[in-house]
Design a protein around this motif. Structure first.
Motif, PDB file in Angstrom:
ATOM      1  N   UNK A  78     -14.747 -20.508   2.935  1.00 57.84           N
ATOM      2  CA  UNK A  78     -14.540 -20.260   1.730  1.00 57.84           C
ATOM      3  C   UNK A  78     -13.591 -19.087   1.689  1.00 57.84           C
ATOM      4  N   UNK A  79     -12.634 -18.790   0.854  1.00 59.51           N
ATOM      5  CA  UNK A  79     -11.774 -17.454   0.804  1.00 59.51           C
ATOM      6  C   UNK A  79     -12.043 -17.020  -0.517  1.00 59.51           C
ATOM      7  N   UNK A  80     -12.370 -15.737  -0.795  1.00 61.41           N
ATOM      8  CA  UNK A  80     -12.445 -15.292  -2.354  1.00 61.41           C
ATOM      9  C   UNK A  80     -11.212 -14.188  -2.466  1.00 61.41           C
ATOM     10  N   UNK A  81     -10.685 -14.066  -3.629  1.00 62.03           N
ATOM     11  CA  UNK A  81      -9.508 -13.161  -3.568  1.00 62.03           C
ATOM     12  C   UNK A  81      -9.252 -12.980  -5.004  1.00 62.03           C
ATOM     13  N   UNK A  82      -8.711 -11.775  -5.134  1.00 60.67           N
ATOM     14  CA  UNK A  82      -8.406 -11.500  -6.728  1.00 60.67           C
ATOM     15  C   UNK A  82      -6.769 -11.286  -6.824  1.00 60.67           C
ATOM     16  N   UNK A  83      -6.263 -12.016  -7.651  1.00 58.96           N
ATOM     17  CA  UNK A  83      -4.858 -12.017  -7.988  1.00 58.96           C
ATOM     18  C   UNK A  83      -4.290 -10.452  -8.290  1.00 58.96           C
ATOM     19  N   UNK A  84      -5.201  -9.612  -8.857  1.00 55.71           N
ATOM     20  CA  UNK A  84      -4.553  -8.130  -8.769  1.00 55.71           C
ATOM     21  C   UNK A  84      -5.037  -7.247  -7.942  1.00 55.71           C
ATOM     22  N   UNK A  85      -5.381  -7.694  -6.773  1.00 56.84           N
ATOM     23  CA  UNK A  85      -6.050  -6.811  -5.649  1.00 56.84           C
ATOM     24  C   UNK A  85      -4.749  -5.909  -5.237  1.00 56.84           C
ATOM     25  N   UNK A  86      -4.977  -4.374  -5.508  1.00 56.04           N
ATOM     26  CA  UNK A  86      -3.979  -3.569  -5.500  1.00 56.04           C
ATOM     27  C   UNK A  86      -3.430  -3.477  -3.802  1.00 56.04           C
ATOM     28  N   UNK A  87      -4.071  -3.891  -3.115  1.00 54.99           N
ATOM     29  CA  UNK A  87      -3.758  -3.804  -1.451  1.00 54.99           C
ATOM     30  C   UNK A  87      -2.780  -5.075  -1.164  1.00 54.99           C
ATOM     31  N   UNK A  88      -2.756  -5.878  -1.821  1.00 52.86           N
ATOM     32  CA  UNK A  88      -1.906  -7.072  -1.757  1.00 52.86           C
ATOM     33  C   UNK A  88      -0.654  -7.100  -2.535  1.00 52.86           C
ATOM     34  N   UNK A  89       0.363  -7.883  -2.167  1.00 55.39           N
ATOM     35  CA  UNK A  89       1.351  -8.440  -2.898  1.00 55.39           C
ATOM     36  C   UNK A  89       1.009  -9.311  -3.893  1.00 55.39           C
ATOM     37  N   UNK A  90       1.809  -9.371  -4.938  1.00 51.85           N
ATOM     38  CA  UNK A  90       1.565 -10.499  -6.154  1.00 51.85           C
ATOM     39  C   UNK A  90       1.645 -12.114  -5.328  1.00 51.85           C
ATOM     40  N   UNK A  97       1.083  13.062  15.248  1.00 53.69           N
ATOM     41  CA  UNK A  97      -0.074  12.070  14.426  1.00 53.69           C
ATOM     42  C   UNK A  97      -0.319  12.451  13.148  1.00 53.69           C
ATOM     43  N   UNK A  98      -0.650  13.995  13.090  1.00 52.54           N
ATOM     44  CA  UNK A  98      -0.876  14.216  11.614  1.00 52.54           C
ATOM     45  C   UNK A  98       0.319  14.109  10.589  1.00 52.54           C
ATOM     46  N   UNK A  99       1.539  14.006  11.231  1.00 53.64           N
ATOM     47  CA  UNK A  99       2.618  13.826  10.216  1.00 53.64           C
ATOM     48  C   UNK A  99       2.936  12.237   9.888  1.00 53.64           C
ATOM     49  N   UNK A 100       2.469  11.446  10.446  1.00 51.24           N
ATOM     50  CA  UNK A 100       2.628   9.942   9.976  1.00 51.24           C
ATOM     51  C   UNK A 100       2.171   9.745   8.661  1.00 51.24           C
ATOM     52  N   UNK A 101       2.872   9.314   7.788  1.00 50.25           N
ATOM     53  CA  UNK A 101       2.631   9.419   6.280  1.00 50.25           C
ATOM     54  C   UNK A 101       2.512   8.078   5.683  1.00 50.25           C
ATOM     55  N   UNK A 102       2.487   6.883   6.552  1.00 45.16           N
ATOM     56  CA  UNK A 102       2.063   5.600   6.023  1.00 45.16           C
ATOM     57  C   UNK A 102       1.394   4.756   7.006  1.00 45.16           C
ATOM     58  N   UNK A 103       0.382   3.661   6.478  1.00 51.43           N
ATOM     59  CA  UNK A 103      -0.172   2.784   7.434  1.00 51.43           C
ATOM     60  C   UNK A 103       0.928   2.161   8.448  1.00 51.43           C
ATOM     61  N   UNK A 142       0.898  -1.267  -0.076  1.00 49.18           N
ATOM     62  CA  UNK A 142       0.004  -0.035   0.028  1.00 49.18           C
ATOM     63  C   UNK A 142       0.973   1.127  -0.218  1.00 49.18           C
ATOM     64  N   UNK A 143       1.974   1.122   0.292  1.00 52.24           N
ATOM     65  CA  UNK A 143       2.945   2.414   0.258  1.00 52.24           C
ATOM     66  C   UNK A 143       3.857   2.659  -1.134  1.00 52.24           C
ATOM     67  N   UNK A 144       3.399   1.651  -2.107  1.00 57.23           N
ATOM     68  CA  UNK A 144       4.041   2.032  -3.566  1.00 57.23           C
ATOM     69  C   UNK A 144       3.070   2.183  -4.524  1.00 57.23           C
ATOM     70  N   UNK A 145       3.313   3.150  -5.396  1.00 59.41           N
ATOM     71  CA  UNK A 145       2.801   3.580  -6.563  1.00 59.41           C
ATOM     72  C   UNK A 145       1.351   3.967  -6.315  1.00 59.41           C
ATOM     73  N   UNK A 146       0.492   3.541  -7.165  1.00 61.10           N
ATOM     74  CA  UNK A 146      -1.106   4.289  -7.109  1.00 61.10           C
ATOM     75  C   UNK A 146      -1.684   3.703  -6.000  1.00 61.10           C
ATOM     76  N   UNK A 147      -1.082   2.596  -5.293  1.00 59.78           N
ATOM     77  CA  UNK A 147      -1.940   2.195  -4.077  1.00 59.78           C
ATOM     78  C   UNK A 147      -1.716   3.241  -2.933  1.00 59.78           C
ATOM     79  N   UNK A 148      -0.891   4.092  -3.054  1.00 62.35           N
ATOM     80  CA  UNK A 148      -0.673   5.211  -2.035  1.00 62.35           C
ATOM     81  C   UNK A 148      -1.862   6.099  -1.909  1.00 62.35           C
ATOM     82  N   UNK A 149      -2.803   6.099  -2.819  1.00 63.82           N
ATOM     83  CA  UNK A 149      -4.034   6.711  -2.951  1.00 63.82           C
ATOM     84  C   UNK A 149      -4.821   6.071  -1.914  1.00 63.82           C
ATOM     85  N   UNK A 150      -5.051   4.863  -1.986  1.00 61.40           N
ATOM     86  CA  UNK A 150      -5.718   4.162  -0.909  1.00 61.40           C
ATOM     87  C   UNK A 150      -5.190   4.151   0.337  1.00 61.40           C
ATOM     88  N   UNK A 151      -3.832   4.305   0.374  1.00 64.88           N
ATOM     89  CA  UNK A 151      -3.422   4.257   1.793  1.00 64.88           C
ATOM     90  C   UNK A 151      -3.695   5.626   2.503  1.00 64.88           C
TER      91      UNK A 151
END
Length: 346
Positions: A265-277, A221-227, A183-192
């Motif tokens: 039952x686990x449902x998951x997407x290979x392209x989930x942008x929150x997760x590593x490949x 607290x305000x200065x924290x820049x990542x999850x 979540x700290x990389x690339x476009x995923x930073x938008x979600x973070x």
């Protein structure tokens, strides 16, 4: 593909297969109108959680129950929450969402919040439902953070200590450290940034009033820049962990999947942008009680398909199909051997 993994039958509409489109699209679509009643459930430590019960409720006391756990900073207003509660209610199930502490309409009482491995409140709720509806079959579903929490709860409690017939885990960050890094990389930073902003806004008033046992100023607290930074400075010390790495290690459910005894039952997407490949390649092989369905597309809690001449939640359809299957007399008996299973390809 590993023998314990199966290809989900999700197919994105043409032009809408992007991981980010799938992740964001549910927020743009009309949501089902779901009437709910709110209940404040008192907890053993003096705090409370807010429950949202789908209305009208079934009159039968033995009507099956779906218990839903939302994701990080989610609520009854989350698109998936309304879709899943509506799907269960449409089958005649009693459906309830548990808000994690502070995620409902009112702030929680104690100087703490919630986290990905915080199973005690869910366990208490399931116990209360067991007393209220002893004859009802109960299934729990968890989304994202709620999915990791649910998988951890089921793995730790075993098959006999929870009044659950099965569990459904959706888009869960089963390796918390790897997901925080993703979540700290690339476009995923938008979600973070979005999640981080919500966490800070909720925590700031209590911190400013000196109600939290944290050596952290509002400005810090305000200065924290990542999850990860937030978990290091807030989540870990607030909940008894020795830093973010200790929290991620102890709260991640992925390493426990081989201990699951209940049908899951686990449902998951290979392209989930929150997760590593290849997230599941990092984890031990799950137990025979676990079925993992992987979609090539779907994003994070997306899975929007073209169905019935409109854009529709495949997740809601897939969950409803599983609830129907498990509610049948033979639905759970052959789960571990792969007999009572979905129509998805493998």
């Amino acid at each position: 593909m590993d023998a314990t993994w199966h290809a989900a039958d999700f197919r994105p509409p043409p032009g809408l297969s992007s991981r980010h489109v799938q992740t964001l699209l549910p927020r743009c679509l009309p949501r089902p109108a779901v009437d709910t009643d709110t209940e404040s459930l008192e907890l053993p430590d003096g705090d409370f959680v807010e429950l949202a019960w789908s209305q009208p409720e079934p009159s039968r006391p033995d009507a099956p129950i779906l218990v839903l756990f939302h994701g990080l900073e989610g609520s009854i207003e989350s698109p998936y929450a309304r879709e899943l509660l509506n799907a269960a209610a449409g089958l005649g199930w009693r459906a309830v969402l548990m808000h994690f502490r502070g995620c409902g309409e009112h702030p929680n009482r104690l100087p703490r919040a919630y986290h990905s491995g915080d199973t005690a409140d869910a366990r208490w709720l399931i116990g209360q439902l067991s007393h209220r509806y002893p004859e009802a079959m109960k299934v729990a579903a968890g989304v994202s953070l709620g999915g990791n929490m649910l998988a951890k709860l089921v793995a730790e409690q075993g098959g006999r200590d929870l009044d659950l017939a099965g569990a459904i885990v959706i888009s869960a960050p089963l390796d918390l450290a790897a997901c925080a890094d993703t979540l700290s990389q690339g476009f995923a930073r938008v979600y973070e940034r979005h999640l981080l902003g919500s966490l800070k806004r909720k925590m700031l008033p209590s911190l400013a009033r000196g109600e939290l046992p944290l050596s952290l100023s509002p400005r810090e607290l305000e200065a924290l820049a990542s999850l990860r930074a937030y978990d290091e400075a807030v989540t870990a010390p607030l909940h008894g962990f020795d830093g973010a790495e200790d929290y991620y290690r102890r709260a991640s459910a992925g390493p426990l999947l081989d201990q699951v005894e209940l049908p899951m039952l686990i449902l998951h997407a290979d392209d989930d942008p929150f997760m590593p490949p290849a997230l599941f390649g990092r984890l031990p092989a799950p137990s025979p009680s676990v079925r993992v369905e992987l979609g090539r597309h779907g994003g994070h809690v997306g899975f929007v398909e073209w169905h019935g001449r409109r854009l529709h939640s495949w997740l809601a359809r897939r969950v409803a199909r599983q609830l129907e299957a498990w509610a049948r007399p033979e639905g759970l008996a052959g789960w571990s051997t792969g007999q009572a299973i979905s129509r998805s390809g493998s």
